[in-house]
Each structure stands twice: as C-alpha cells, then as structure tokens.
Design a protein around this motif. Structure first.
Motif, short mmCIF file in Angstrom:
data_model
loop_
_atom_site.label_atom_id
_atom_site.label_comp_id
_atom_site.label_asym_id
_atom_site.label_seq_id
_atom_site.Cartn_x
_atom_site.Cartn_y
_atom_site.Cartn_z
N HIS A 27 85.00 57.94 41.91
CA HIS A 27 84.26 58.03 40.67
C HIS A 27 85.15 57.62 39.50
O HIS A 27 84.86 56.69 38.76
N SER A 44 83.52 61.51 43.26
CA SER A 44 82.23 62.03 42.86
C SER A 44 81.49 62.53 44.09
O SER A 44 81.40 61.83 45.08
N SER A 46 78.35 63.17 44.24
CA SER A 46 77.07 62.45 44.38
C SER A 46 77.27 61.18 45.21
O SER A 46 76.33 60.65 45.78
N LYS A 392 78.21 72.38 45.84
CA LYS A 392 77.97 72.76 44.45
C LYS A 392 78.90 72.05 43.47
O LYS A 392 78.91 72.36 42.28
N GLU A 393 79.69 71.11 43.97
CA GLU A 393 80.64 70.42 43.09
C GLU A 393 80.04 69.08 42.64
O GLU A 393 79.27 68.47 43.35
N ARG A 394 80.45 68.66 41.45
CA ARG A 394 80.03 67.35 40.97
C ARG A 394 81.11 66.30 41.30
O ARG A 394 80.82 65.22 41.77
N THR A 395 82.35 66.70 41.03
CA THR A 395 83.46 65.83 41.45
C THR A 395 84.51 66.71 42.13
O THR A 395 84.57 67.91 41.86
#
Ligand SMILES: *[C@@H]1O[C@H](CO)[C@@H](O)[C@H](O)[C@H]1NC(C)=O
Ligand SMILES: *[C@@H]1O[C@H](CO)[C@@H](O)[C@H](O)[C@H]1NC(C)=O
Ligand SMILES: *[C@@H]1O[C@H](CO)[C@@H](O)[C@H](O)[C@H]1NC(C)=O
Ligand SMILES: *[C@@H]1O[C@H](CO)[C@@H](O)[C@H](O)[C@H]1NC(C)=O
Ligand SMILES: *[C@@H]1O[C@H](CO)[C@@H](O)[C@H](O)[C@H]1NC(C)=O
Ligand SMILES: *[C@@H]1O[C@H](CO)[C@@H](O)[C@H](O)[C@H]1NC(C)=O
Ligand SMILES: *[C@@H]1O[C@H](CO)[C@@H](O)[C@H](O)[C@H]1NC(C)=O
Length: 470
Positions: A27, A44, A46, A392-395
């Motif tokens: 990311h 990331s 995602s 639950k993490e974004r990065t």
C-alpha cells in the motif's frame, strides 16, 4: 468478450471465497530506517482481495523466444476447474510434508531414517510429490497442448497416454494419443536413454514406473516426440514417459515436466539448444502470472546476483545452495553460521514453504513475533505456527526478512514471500522447522515469489533478480 466476462466472474468467486491463498499488495511502500535500509513492509489489508487489474502481467521475459506462461495450479489464470480443485492452504501444507520427508530421506544426514530404497521386481523409480505451478507446452504432430506441472526436483517428463491400459485420472486437456501423432516413436530398450533412466524392458520397449512420495504413480513406456515451446522453438526427439497407468494427486495436470539436475531431465536433454540454462518467475499471488524461460538469450544479466550451485551429495539431483544467514529488519539472527553450513541447503520449485533448522526457525520466530507484538494472534495451522488475525486491520506493517547466500548475495524477500494466508483471520509466517538441525534446509517456492530465479546449471551458479514477474 467472453474472456473479460469470465475474468470478472472468476474475480467474484475469489471475492466470495476467502479461503484462498492470497498475498498482500503493498500500500504505502517500504519503511526506511535510520541508515536508509529497508526495515519493514507496510501492507494494505484490503489488498487481500484480488489485484484490481485482471490483466495478466506483461512478463519481462516476453522479449525471449523460449518463454512459457507460468501460473499457480489453483490460481485465477489456471485452465483447471477451480470448483473441483479449490486452493486449500492447509492441504497444500500437509502435502508439502510428504515431499519434504521424501527429500530428507534422500539425504544421508536424514534424521527420519535411512535412505529410501526402491524395492520391487520392476524397476521402480521413487520420486517426490509434484509442484504447485503449471505451464502449457505442445506435444506431437499435429501438436496438442498439454498443461504440465513443472518441478526442479523431478527428472522424468511424462504425460498420460492413450490407451489408458491401467487407469488415467481426469485431466483438463484431452489425453495424448500417440497413434494420432506422426512424430511419435517408442524408445528401444537398448537405447542409451533407457539405460541412463535405469528402466526395464517390456518386449523391446523401454518401460518406466515412477512412484511419488504421496503414493501417486505413473507407469508406461518411454517414447520420443516433437516438443513445441513456441512457434519458433521446437525440440525434436524429446524423450518422455507415455503413461498408461497413472493415479494420484496431480490436480488435473496432464503430467509433469522434470527440470532436476539429472542426466535424463529436460535440462540435460536440451543442453545443446539451451546450454543448461533456465529461469522462472513465480508470481506474487495466485491471481497473477509468471514465466518459465529456457536459454540465456535476450536476458539482461546485470540485474542478477549469483550464488554458487552445488550438489548436496554426489548423486543428488537437487540444486544445492549455501545459505549463510538470515536478517530481520536488517539485523542478523544471532545464531552460529555453522548451523546453516552443517545442514546444507537446496532450492526447490515444488516445496511450498521454506524448511529451516529448528534452531534457526525458533530464532526467526522469536524476532518476528516481537516485531508483530501489537497484532492479534490466531491459531496455528498444520505446519505454520505463527499466525495473526488481520480481519480488523486496515494496514499492517511486517518486518523485512533477508536471506544471505554464499558469494555475498543478499535477498530481501518480497512481501508475498513472508506471509501466507489461510483465511483473512489466519495469516501465518511462511516458514517451518525441520525435525532436526542436521536435516537439509529447503528454500521453498513462497520465498522465491517475484524473483527471476536463474539456474545456470552449466556455469554452476544460481541467480536472483528482484521484481521480475511484471
Ligand atoms: C482444507 O483442508 C483441511 C484438511 O484436509 C480441512 O480440514 C479443511 O476443512 C479444508 N478447508 C476448506 C475451507 O475446505
Ligand atoms: C495400474 O496401477 C495400479 C497401482 O498403481 C495397479 O494396481 C494395477 O494393477 C495397474 N494396472 C495395470 C493394467 O497395469
Ligand atoms: C509402443 O510400445 C507399446 C508397448 O509395447 C505398444 O503397445 C505400442 O503399440 C507401441 N507404439 C508404437 C507406435 O510402436
Ligand atoms: C504410501 O503407501 C505406503 C505403503 O502402502 C504407506 O506406508 C505410506 O504411508 C503411504 N504414504 C502416503 C503419503 O500415503
Ligand atoms: C546418470 O544419472 C544416474 C542417476 O543419477 C547415475 O547413476 C548415472 O551414473 C548417470 N550416468 C551418466 C552417464 O552420467
Ligand atoms: C551431515 O551432518 C554433519 C554434522 O552435522 C555435517 O558435518 C555434514 O556436512 C553433513 N553432511 C551433509 C551431506 O549435509
Ligand atoms: C505497539 O504499540 C505501541 C503503542 O501504540 C507502540 O508504542 C509500540 O511501538 C508498538 N510496538 C511495535 C512492535 O510496533
């Protein structure tokens, strides 16, 4: 546009099935430490989803004549039916263990008993279980396309052949029919190849029988055929096994292409044409493509760092290398270098995750866990025991891991070579421990991702070129 529709469809399937081996896409880029050294990778979460572009990567090898597209057998670009052949990392890791045990049993330093011997009335060649990656080649005249597993740990190239006198498993391509090819010929029992292969006779034909570590097998006759790599790259009289009784876990591949360091392998048979020189790039995820290429031509050698190739034992067909150390975030693990040198090491395309001496693995795990202390841990899965729940993490920021090979070659693993994903809530450090420190280190295919790995077998050296798949 049937192609793009099925691409969207396949992506939707991937989207829905999170139990897919996926790797991270970067990311924010690297984090640089005080000395400008790479210290960690920020990823990331995602990016756990498939890559935004569904186009196959434009392989850097495309300027080379003898290049085959390479994909993961369970991947988005696999011609195989993924519904009947879903990627299950737990299963891959369990199967990995039968391959590893077989490799270890071939080494005199094995902690798991004496060297395996083939005891049977027919000449039986035992061999390892097959690899994770596939390529498509043409066989015969007129040529028929066959999708084969490729494996640097196997010597015999074979495909299922009609008539399936015993049994043939279901494969995605039509089964090769020798009677419909004008270039097919059986190999005589008196041929050099037949004696090199240590095979037996059935009448005047040269019979082969291979049993793999997981009890998969292929039995049939050796034959010669025209092998087509590309319209301009054709190999006449290629010696391969025409398998009339085959069973086991080959997915729906039509057989296997053997690239080991052995006198009957593809590498030796094509020595005059390709100079015992080949390379491949394993893609960062199962949704992208890599390549397998033969010969030196058209490559830019400047970007490659080379380490010596050796034999772990005189008669070994594996590619021996020498690992001298491992660093995490630029700091060497504090273990005596003799731990590496006394075990010995090989590089293998068919073993999934790298197998380390227990002393090394435990040091690596300790440092890695410390660096990852702020993330929620997750249960272990088969052979991987350091897992995290990133749901639950974004990065996430993951430490860098660098392998130091003999000859001063430092290989900073790609982010896709550090973690493997079982599910989004179970992402694990992609290394495991051998049974004993004296067992062979096996440098597996997850750690090779995105590097062009160059096998200069004639020059006895192995090269790595980073960021080479696309
Ligand atoms: C994957 O394989 C393991 C072991 O065979 C099995 O227990 C598990 O249920 C499988 N997972 C999925 C999602 O199919
Ligand atoms: C085919 O192989 C299986 C086991 O691998 C064996 O039991 C069977 O007899 C073989 N069939 C023929 C016709 O050779
Ligand atoms: C090759 O050998 C097998 C076994 O002897 C035989 O069945 C087959 O007919 C032979 N094929 C040719 C083209 O000679
Ligand atoms: C293969 O078969 C042998 C003998 O039947 C058995 O002992 C062994 O456990 C089997 N291996 C696997 C991986 O199934
Ligand atoms: C070919 O390889 C086999 C197995 O590694 C070995 O026994 C044999 O001596 C080799 N033959 C030649 C001519 O190199
Ligand atoms: C076997 O292990 C011994 C002691 O650990 C070591 O000195 C030797 O180099 C090893 N041999 C091989 C072939 O790995
Ligand atoms: C963990 O989080 C704390 C508080 O945000 C921070 O001070 C610490 O540096 C973090 N540790 C690691 C290993 O990232």
């Amino acid at each position: 546009m049937e192609g793009s529709f099925s691409c969207v469809f396949k992506r939707a399937l991937l989207f829905l099935s999170l139990h897919v081996l996926m790797t991270f896409f970067m990311h924010k880029g690297y984090n640089y430490g005080v000395e400008g050294k790479i210290t960690s990778h920020t990823l990331s979460v995602s990016s756990l989803l498939p890559s935004p572009s569904c186009l196959p990567s434009s392989a850097k090898a495309s300027n080379r004549k003898s290049t085959l597209k390479l994909v993961h057998k369970h991947g988005l670009w696999s011609p195989f039916d993924r519904d009947h052949n879903p990627l299950n990392l737990s299963e891959i890791l369990l199967r990995d263990q039968s391959r590893v045990k077989w490799i270890q049993s071939q080494s005199s330093n094995s902690s798991s008993g004496q060297k395996a011997t083939a005891a049977a009335s027919l000449p039986v060649k035992s061999d390892i279980t097959v690899g994770d990656y596939i390529v498509t080649i043409g066989l015969g005249t007129p040529k028929k396309d066959l999708t084969l597993l490729f494996d640097t740990g196997s010597s015999v190239t074979w495909t299922q052949c009609k008539p399936c006198v015993g049994s043939c498993y279901t494969q995605s391509d039509p089964i090769f029919n020798p009677s419909q090819s004008s270039s097919y010929a059986n190999i005589s029992c008196a041929s050099t190849f037949c004696s090199l292969a240590g095979s037996g006779c059935f009448g005047s034909t040269c019979k082969y029988s291979i049993t793999y570590a997981d009890n998969s097998s292929s039995v049939g006759f050796f034959a010669t055929e025209k092998l087509t790599i590309s319209p301009t790259e054709v190999i006449d009289n290629f010696e391969f096994g025409c398998g009339e009784n085959n069973s086991g876990i080959f997915g729906t591949a039509a057989g296997l292409i053997g690239l080991s360091d052995n006198n009957i392998s593809f590498v030796e048979q094509t020595a005059a044409k390709y100079g015992k020189y080949f390379s491949y790039c394993l893609p960062s995820s199962s949704s992208s493509t890599g390549y397998l290429t033969f010969g030196k031509e058209g490559r830019a050698p400047s970007s490659v760092s080379f380490t010596p190739l050796s034999k772990v034992q005189q008669d070994s067909e594996f590619y021996g290398i020498s690992i001298v150390g491992i660093s995490v975030n630029g700091i060497p693990l504090s273990i005596p270098s003799t731990v590496f040198s006394s075990a010995g090491a090989i590089i293998d395309s068919g073993t999934t995750i790298t197998q380390l001496p227990p002393t090394v693995y435990s040091a690596l795990r300790t440092v890695f866990r410390k660096a990852m202390a702020n993330y929620t841990t997750a249960p272990a899965d088969s052979t991987v025991d350091t897992c995290y729940d990133f749901s639950k993490e974004r990065t996430v920021t993951v430490p860098s891991i660098t392998f130091l090979f003999a000859g001063g070659v430092n290989i900073d693993l790609d982010r896709s070579g550090i973690l493997v994903m079982v599910t989004a809530s179970q992402v694990c450090l992609a290394f495991t421990a051998n049974d004993a420190d004296s067992d062979l280190i096996i440098y597996g295919n997850v750690q090779q991702r995105t590097f062009e790995v160059v096998y200069d077998v004639a020059g006895r050296k192995l090269g790595f070129a980073p960021n080479s798949c696309s």
